[in-house]
Design an enzyme around this catalytic site. Structure first.
Site, short mmCIF file in Angstrom:
data_model
loop_
_atom_site.label_atom_id
_atom_site.label_comp_id
_atom_site.label_asym_id
_atom_site.label_seq_id
_atom_site.Cartn_x
_atom_site.Cartn_y
_atom_site.Cartn_z
N ARG A 46 25.80 54.83 68.60
CA ARG A 46 25.57 56.09 67.91
C ARG A 46 24.85 55.83 66.58
O ARG A 46 25.22 54.94 65.83
CB ARG A 46 26.88 56.84 67.64
CG ARG A 46 27.48 57.47 68.89
CD ARG A 46 26.60 58.59 69.40
NE ARG A 46 27.08 59.17 70.64
CZ ARG A 46 26.69 58.79 71.85
NH1 ARG A 46 25.82 57.78 71.97
NH2 ARG A 46 27.15 59.38 72.93
N ARG A 73 11.93 74.03 51.15
CA ARG A 73 12.58 72.89 51.80
C ARG A 73 11.53 72.13 52.60
O ARG A 73 11.10 72.55 53.67
CB ARG A 73 13.71 73.38 52.72
CG ARG A 73 14.90 73.98 51.97
CD ARG A 73 15.55 72.98 51.04
NE ARG A 73 16.81 73.47 50.47
CZ ARG A 73 17.52 72.79 49.60
NH1 ARG A 73 17.10 71.61 49.15
NH2 ARG A 73 18.66 73.29 49.15
N ALA A 85 23.90 75.83 45.54
CA ALA A 85 24.60 74.78 46.26
C ALA A 85 24.16 73.42 45.72
O ALA A 85 23.15 73.32 45.03
CB ALA A 85 24.30 74.87 47.77
N GLU A 102 27.10 73.79 39.77
CA GLU A 102 25.92 74.22 40.50
C GLU A 102 25.62 75.71 40.26
O GLU A 102 24.45 76.10 40.17
CB GLU A 102 26.10 73.97 42.00
CG GLU A 102 26.10 72.51 42.39
CD GLU A 102 24.76 71.83 42.24
OE1 GLU A 102 23.73 72.54 42.10
OE2 GLU A 102 24.71 70.59 42.25
N GLU A 106 21.94 76.56 38.84
CA GLU A 106 20.95 77.25 39.66
C GLU A 106 20.88 78.75 39.43
O GLU A 106 19.83 79.36 39.66
CB GLU A 106 21.23 76.98 41.15
CG GLU A 106 21.08 75.51 41.51
CD GLU A 106 21.04 75.26 43.00
OE1 GLU A 106 21.16 76.24 43.78
OE2 GLU A 106 20.87 74.10 43.41
N GLY A 125 26.97 66.06 65.09
CA GLY A 125 26.49 65.14 66.10
C GLY A 125 25.72 63.97 65.52
O GLY A 125 25.57 62.93 66.18
N GLU A 154 13.30 72.86 42.28
CA GLU A 154 13.97 73.88 41.46
C GLU A 154 13.05 74.47 40.39
O GLU A 154 13.34 75.53 39.84
CB GLU A 154 15.22 73.28 40.83
CG GLU A 154 16.29 72.94 41.86
CD GLU A 154 17.52 72.32 41.24
OE1 GLU A 154 17.46 71.94 40.04
OE2 GLU A 154 18.54 72.20 41.94
#
Length: 221
Positions: A46, A73, A85, A102, A106, A125, A154
């Site tokens: 894995r 992003r 976040a 945060e 932000e 996963g 930001e």
């Protein structure tokens, strides 16, 4: 494994690891490969990404609006609607303290009323990240923490207020996809609809995923 369906919950479990190799080390995350023995005695390989964990904040004002940021992003090539976040990357900082920091960094907000809205693994996963989403109420303006410098994405991140009902509709329309935003929006909408808001967990409630990660980190140190 047999279990009574009514009793099914997430529980800690660890299969034997016969080899562990860090394939790559990043600024925040590591890429790991392990050989693991299954309960049948077989061996599987894995590969997964280590992560320090994160917090998100659903900041709800007295008009039923949520403070959101609109952040680029790069890995997905989109600007996403997200709650304030951040990652848990400061030694000794409690999760709720990171959330308070945060929110100030932000959104330049502070809150007097904090509770735990929902805990989740963002992609179990292949990613270690555990995430705690807080509900913050009784909001007020606040300065950014001393020493905080706005940088990178930001510097081009806007702040807006969206009605919770609008966010719900945009989640179901596929127009809001950030997992923290989706989970926080739907969890909060359901909590309000079912009268659960005043029965949410306190901000310092146990977080089993974090406790387990810290134990694993100590073992691997």
């Amino acid at each position: 494994m047999n279990a009574v369906m009514d009793d099914l919950v997430d529980v800690p479990e660890s299969w034997p690891v016969v080899s562990h190799e860090v394939k790559a080390t990043g600024r925040v995350q590591n890429f790991v490969e392990e050989r693991v023995v299954t309960p049948t005695g077989d061996t599987m390989v894995r590969q997964w990404v280590g992560h320090p964990g994160a917090v998100g904040i659903m900041a709800l004002d007295d008009q039923g609006r949520i403070a959101v940021v609109h952040q680029y992003r790069h890995p997905v090539g989109m600007r996403l609607v997200e709650p304030p976040a951040g990652i848990l990357d400061m030694d000794g900082e409690r999760a709720v303290e990171a959330a308070q920091r945060e929110l100030a960094e932000e959104a330049q907000l502070a809150a007097s009323d904090w509770s735990v809205l929902v805990d989740l693994f963002t992609s179990p996963g292949g990613l270690e990240e555990s995430l705690r989403v807080y509900l913050a109420r009784d909001l007020r303006p606040a300065p950014r923490p001393d020493g905080f410098v706005v940088a990178d994405e930001e510097t081009d991140m806007g702040l807006a207020w969206l009605p919770l009902d609008t966010l719900v509709e945009r989640v179901y329309a596929g127009q809001v996809q950030n997992p923290t935003m989706v989970a926080g929006t739907l969890a909060l909408a359901l909590a309000i609809a079912t009268g659960r808001v005043e029965r949410l967990r306190p901000p310092t409630a146990p977080w089993p995923a974090r406790t387990l990660k810290e134990a694993r980190d100590r073992k691997g140190a």
